[in-house]
Design an enzyme around this catalytic site. Structure first.
Site, PDB file in Angstrom:
ATOM      1  N   GLY A 306     -22.405   3.576  12.477  1.00 44.23           N
ATOM      2  CA  GLY A 306     -21.083   3.930  12.980  1.00 44.23           C
ATOM      3  C   GLY A 306     -20.116   4.144  11.839  1.00 44.23           C
ATOM      4  CD  GLU A 307     -18.851   1.029   8.576  1.00 43.43           C
ATOM      5  OE1 GLU A 307     -18.754   1.698   7.518  1.00 43.43           O
ATOM      6  OE2 GLU A 307     -19.247  -0.146   8.596  1.00 43.43           O
ATOM      7  N   GLY A 308     -18.084   6.334  11.283  1.00 42.40           N
ATOM      8  CA  GLY A 308     -17.868   7.712  10.862  1.00 42.40           C
ATOM      9  C   GLY A 308     -18.728   8.121   9.685  1.00 42.40           C
TER      10      GLY A 308
END
Length: 340
Positions: A306-308
């Site tokens: 995740g987190e971009g």
């Protein structure tokens, strides 16, 4: 003022007449076509790229659906602020501006110039026996996400990615996917942050019971989002829709971000033109989700962070797609004979 109008045929012709066999640059050609189409030009450019990471706490995390405790959410936000997370590393590496948003973390961060305070609440409720959000809270999330994107657009940005942080959000995303795509929950969930087989069985049982408890809930996207979602998922959904309205390229990260996109798509299908799916997550449901909406991810690196991070890693490929379209010679300009 003359507004350039470029046809699909003109974009395809420019790509096809580069000094290469037809289709030889594969997925880069599809990317170049999409970017040129979105920007309505034969000479596209990527300007001031941004990634926004939305963070929020989830009530469902208290039910034992994650390998990590819920306090990891604020701890990771502090890590983002300190510049020590993967997304910090990759955005620095590729010259992408990173914005951090407290969408609803169960923690008081105080004033911090590196964190945008858009807190809707101190985490959602557990959706095991009640909706995670009220309809009002869900609408607040969508509106706040849109407001943030309007501000980014005003800076000149035309390409924006989205990431998230929230212990328990794979459970929220799996429940949303199950309802909106009418898929069995077992097909939609995976090991998230690293569950054991026994923990995964427990997670499946908890989510099965939760979905049954809300079986009478309407299947429209906003209601499903409010029932099972998180503040960060709702905010990302609103942000994606606004980015598309603003004519920006929308970089979609992994499983959670793709579920936000799914909600946005169900609300406004025109977002499809603007969406670039950056990577196929190692999370079990992501492949099925992408297949169900006819999307293909640029990268497949078995990531599930995740987190971009997928957006940041895919961005250089968008740069390459634009560069070849703008700078690569054509057969005519290079004096190279074409295939007979």
């Amino acid at each position: 003022m003359n507004i350039e109008t470029v046809t699909s045929q003109e974009i395809s012709a420019k790509i096809d007449l580069k000094t290469k066999p037809l289709g030889a640059l594969g997925a880069l050609e599809k990317l170049a076509f999409q970017i040129a189409s979105v920007q309505n030009t034969l000479s596209p450019e990527l300007v001031k790229p941004h990634i926004i990471v939305f963070a929020a706490s989830h009530g469902i995390a208290s039910q034992g659906v994650s390998a990590y405790p819920s306090e990891v959410t604020p701890q990771m936000v502090l890590n983002f602020i300190g510049g020590g997370a993967a997304i910090n590393v990759f955005t620095r590496q590729h010259g992408i501006r990173l914005l951090l948003v407290d969408a609803g973390v169960d923690y008081d961060f105080g004033k911090n110039e590196r964190l945008i305070d858009a807190k809707v609440g101190y985490g959602t409720r557990s959706f095991t026996n009640q909706p995670a959000m009220t309809a009002v809270e869900c609408q607040q999330c969508i509106e706040k996400g849109a407001e943030l994107v309007k501000e980014v657009k005003a800076s000149g940005c035309n390409v924006i990615g989205f990431g998230e942080m929230g212990i328990g959000n794979t459970s929220a995303a799996s429940a949303i996917m199950s309802r909106l795509l009418n898929m069995p929950i077992a097909e939609c969930i995976g090991k998230g942050t690293g569950l054991s087989d026994a923990q995964l069985s427990q997670k499946t049982a908890i989510l099965t019971t939760a979905l049954e408890a809300h079986r009478e809930v309407a299947n429209d996207p906003e209601t499903v989002l409010a029932t099972f979602g998180g503040f960060e998922i709702g905010m990302m959904c609103g942000a994606m829709m606004e980015a598309a309205r603003q004519g920006m390229l929308v970089l979609v990260d992994g499983f959670i971000a793709s579920v936000s996109y799914l909600c946005a798509f169900k609300m406004d299908s025109s977002i499809q033109k603007y969406a670039v799916f950056c990577h196929q997550s190692n999370e079990k449901g992501h492949r099925l989700l992408l297949e169900s909406i006819g999307a293909e991810a640029i990268l497949k690196l078995d990531m599930r962070l995740g987190e971009g991070t997928g957006c940041a890693l895919a961005y250089p490929l968008l740069q390459s797609a634009v560069a070849f379209l703008n700078e690569m010679a054509s057969f005519e300009s290079a004096g190279v004979s074409q295939k007979e």
